[in-house]
Scaffold this motif. Structure first.
Motif, PDB file in Angstrom:
ATOM      1  N   ASN A  99      11.644  54.112  71.567  1.00  0.00           N
ATOM      2  CA  ASN A  99      10.591  54.652  70.712  1.00  0.00           C
ATOM      3  C   ASN A  99      11.067  55.890  69.961  1.00  0.00           C
ATOM      4  O   ASN A  99      10.773  56.064  68.770  1.00  0.00           O
ATOM      5  CB  ASN A  99       9.356  54.991  71.546  1.00  0.00           C
ATOM      6  CG  ASN A  99       8.401  53.814  71.669  1.00  0.00           C
ATOM      7  OD1 ASN A  99       8.793  52.676  71.467  1.00  0.00           O
ATOM      8  ND2 ASN A  99       7.161  54.084  72.009  1.00  0.00           N
ATOM      9  N   ILE A 100      11.798  56.757  70.660  1.00  0.00           N
ATOM     10  CA  ILE A 100      12.305  57.977  70.014  1.00  0.00           C
ATOM     11  C   ILE A 100      13.282  57.629  68.905  1.00  0.00           C
ATOM     12  O   ILE A 100      13.179  58.130  67.770  1.00  0.00           O
ATOM     13  CB  ILE A 100      12.972  58.897  71.061  1.00  0.00           C
ATOM     14  CG1 ILE A 100      11.915  59.479  72.004  1.00  0.00           C
ATOM     15  CG2 ILE A 100      13.746  60.023  70.378  1.00  0.00           C
ATOM     16  CD1 ILE A 100      12.508  60.270  73.163  1.00  0.00           C
ATOM     17  N   LEU A 101      14.247  56.758  69.202  1.00  0.00           N
ATOM     18  CA  LEU A 101      15.272  56.419  68.206  1.00  0.00           C
ATOM     19  C   LEU A 101      14.686  55.644  67.024  1.00  0.00           C
ATOM     20  O   LEU A 101      15.052  55.898  65.869  1.00  0.00           O
ATOM     21  CB  LEU A 101      16.383  55.602  68.872  1.00  0.00           C
ATOM     22  CG  LEU A 101      17.244  56.357  69.884  1.00  0.00           C
ATOM     23  CD1 LEU A 101      18.264  55.428  70.533  1.00  0.00           C
ATOM     24  CD2 LEU A 101      17.953  57.537  69.225  1.00  0.00           C
ATOM     25  N   ASP A 139      12.509  55.863  58.600  1.00  0.00           N
ATOM     26  CA  ASP A 139      12.500  56.078  57.151  1.00  0.00           C
ATOM     27  C   ASP A 139      13.798  55.651  56.473  1.00  0.00           C
ATOM     28  O   ASP A 139      13.894  55.672  55.246  1.00  0.00           O
ATOM     29  CB  ASP A 139      12.234  57.558  56.840  1.00  0.00           C
ATOM     30  CG  ASP A 139      10.839  57.984  57.270  1.00  0.00           C
ATOM     31  OD1 ASP A 139       9.931  57.136  57.230  1.00  0.00           O
ATOM     32  OD2 ASP A 139      10.662  59.159  57.659  1.00  0.00           O
ATOM     33  N   TYR A 140      14.799  55.284  57.279  1.00  0.00           N
ATOM     34  CA  TYR A 140      16.115  54.953  56.723  1.00  0.00           C
ATOM     35  C   TYR A 140      16.463  53.475  56.865  1.00  0.00           C
ATOM     36  O   TYR A 140      17.518  53.051  56.387  1.00  0.00           O
ATOM     37  CB  TYR A 140      17.196  55.792  57.412  1.00  0.00           C
ATOM     38  CG  TYR A 140      16.911  57.266  57.381  1.00  0.00           C
ATOM     39  CD1 TYR A 140      17.151  58.024  56.241  1.00  0.00           C
ATOM     40  CD2 TYR A 140      16.366  57.914  58.493  1.00  0.00           C
ATOM     41  CE1 TYR A 140      16.878  59.383  56.207  1.00  0.00           C
ATOM     42  CE2 TYR A 140      16.089  59.270  58.471  1.00  0.00           C
ATOM     43  CZ  TYR A 140      16.342  59.991  57.329  1.00  0.00           C
ATOM     44  OH  TYR A 140      16.053  61.335  57.288  1.00  0.00           O
ATOM     45  N   ARG A 193      14.524  45.543  59.806  1.00  0.00           N
ATOM     46  CA  ARG A 193      14.072  46.476  60.833  1.00  0.00           C
ATOM     47  C   ARG A 193      14.108  45.864  62.241  1.00  0.00           C
ATOM     48  O   ARG A 193      14.511  46.541  63.198  1.00  0.00           O
ATOM     49  CB  ARG A 193      12.668  46.989  60.518  1.00  0.00           C
ATOM     50  CG  ARG A 193      11.565  45.968  60.599  1.00  0.00           C
ATOM     51  CD  ARG A 193      10.228  46.548  60.143  1.00  0.00           C
ATOM     52  NE  ARG A 193       9.124  45.635  60.357  1.00  0.00           N
ATOM     53  CZ  ARG A 193       8.845  44.590  59.609  1.00  0.00           C
ATOM     54  NH1 ARG A 193       9.618  44.329  58.560  1.00  0.00           N
ATOM     55  NH2 ARG A 193       7.819  43.806  59.876  1.00  0.00           N
ATOM     56  N   ILE A 194      13.734  44.577  62.395  1.00  0.00           N
ATOM     57  CA  ILE A 194      13.719  43.960  63.722  1.00  0.00           C
ATOM     58  C   ILE A 194      15.131  43.873  64.310  1.00  0.00           C
ATOM     59  O   ILE A 194      15.345  44.255  65.476  1.00  0.00           O
ATOM     60  CB  ILE A 194      13.056  42.578  63.677  1.00  0.00           C
ATOM     61  CG1 ILE A 194      11.587  42.704  63.246  1.00  0.00           C
ATOM     62  CG2 ILE A 194      13.142  41.898  65.039  1.00  0.00           C
ATOM     63  CD1 ILE A 194      10.745  43.553  64.166  1.00  0.00           C
ATOM     64  N   ALA A 228       6.116  53.018  67.228  1.00  0.00           N
ATOM     65  CA  ALA A 228       7.197  53.965  66.970  1.00  0.00           C
ATOM     66  C   ALA A 228       7.634  53.978  65.515  1.00  0.00           C
ATOM     67  O   ALA A 228       7.982  55.032  64.972  1.00  0.00           O
ATOM     68  CB  ALA A 228       8.395  53.654  67.873  1.00  0.00           C
ATOM     69  N   SER A 229       7.617  52.813  64.871  1.00  0.00           N
ATOM     70  CA  SER A 229       8.067  52.731  63.479  1.00  0.00           C
ATOM     71  C   SER A 229       7.046  53.314  62.502  1.00  0.00           C
ATOM     72  O   SER A 229       7.317  53.377  61.298  1.00  0.00           O
ATOM     73  CB  SER A 229       8.359  51.276  63.104  1.00  0.00           C
ATOM     74  OG  SER A 229       7.187  50.489  63.185  1.00  0.00           O
ATOM     75  N   ARG A 230       5.893  53.751  63.008  1.00  0.00           N
ATOM     76  CA  ARG A 230       4.839  54.250  62.125  1.00  0.00           C
ATOM     77  C   ARG A 230       4.365  55.660  62.494  1.00  0.00           C
ATOM     78  O   ARG A 230       3.429  56.165  61.883  1.00  0.00           O
ATOM     79  CB  ARG A 230       3.636  53.301  62.169  1.00  0.00           C
ATOM     80  CG  ARG A 230       3.996  51.867  61.819  1.00  0.00           C
ATOM     81  CD  ARG A 230       2.817  50.927  61.976  1.00  0.00           C
ATOM     82  NE  ARG A 230       3.235  49.542  61.774  1.00  0.00           N
ATOM     83  CZ  ARG A 230       2.421  48.508  61.844  1.00  0.00           C
ATOM     84  NH1 ARG A 230       1.141  48.681  62.120  1.00  0.00           N
ATOM     85  NH2 ARG A 230       2.881  47.277  61.635  1.00  0.00           N
TER      86      ARG A 230
END
Length: 231
Positions: free
Chosen positions: A53-55, A61-62, A68-69, A119-121
């Motif tokens: 989740n942190i990473l 944003d990059y 992404r998956i 995490a991605s949001r």
């Protein structure tokens, strides 16, 4: 502003990965024959959840949406490898006991789901807290299920604790009652399905009672407000 209380409530109870989302059921049902195995796999999953989740939050944003998956899976796989090597080095007995289910954490839908859905949001702090709460909720269900199966199956609790905590923990094993032969239904996957169904039913009963109490509490609150206003 992040509502950490709501995140905690979602992970620990309302949207618990094991009881509500019914994700990660393969290790949930296969490894929880004892509390020790359940706790070991739960802690490993928790570490991967928080780390991923942190990473994911840091790189969100990059990373282009189209890939992404795969990127999330690579991050999770790297973390699982690290955790697997740590368990191999410091808890080899547990490593052997968990077997293939350690590397299979990579495909755990709980971890991928939280990376994609939360995490991605969200920012790093919120993502880390979400991973922690979801991990604690998942570990809690693993331990409860493992305790039920171990107790019914062989009459003990924390059998094999030395595999996780070292030789000193062998004294933590509790012999609740003696059995002449193990109760195989509780120890095998069919028993896990039955125990899991009982836990889900218990949660539904508790939720129903909470919902039934809400109208009464609201009525009492309104009545108190009227009394206060008249006074």
């Amino acid at each position: 502003m992040t509502n950490y209380r709501e995140i905690a409530w979602q992970g620990l109870w309302k949207n618990n990965p094991g009881l509500v989302q019914l994700l990660g059921l393969c290790p949930l049902l296969a490894v929880t024959a004892t509390v020790t195995n359940a706790l070991g796999l739960g802690l490993a999953t928790l570490l991967v959840l928080v780390g991923s989740n942190i990473l994911v939050s840091l790189v969100r944003d990059y990373v282009p949406k189209e890939i992404r998956i795969p990127v999330f899976v690579m991050i999770i796989a790297a973390l699982v490898t690290c955790v697997q090597l740590l368990i191999n080095a410091y808890a080899y007995g547990l490593y052997l006991s968990l077997g293939i289910f350690l590397p299979l954490i990579v495909t755990n839908c709980v971890i991928i789901g939280r990376a994609e859905a939360f995490a991605s949001r969200n920012n790093v702090t919120s993502a880390a807290f979400d991973g922690l709460m979801m991990g604690v909720g998942f570990t809690g269900i693993l331990v409860v299920l493992g305790g039920m199966r171990e107790l019914l199956g062989q009459g003990t609790l924390f059998d094999g604790a030395e595999l996780l905590l070292g030789d000193w923990a062998s004294s933590l094993t509790i012999q609740v009652f003696n059995v002449e032969s193990p109760f195989l239904l509780a120890m095998l996957p069919p028993g896990a399905f039955i125990a899991m169904g009982l836990l889900i039913a218990l949660k539904n009963v508790i939720d129903a009672q909470i919902e039934n109490r809400k109208p009464q509490q609201e009525t009492e609150t309104i009545a108190r407000a009227r009394i206060t206003k008249v006074s």
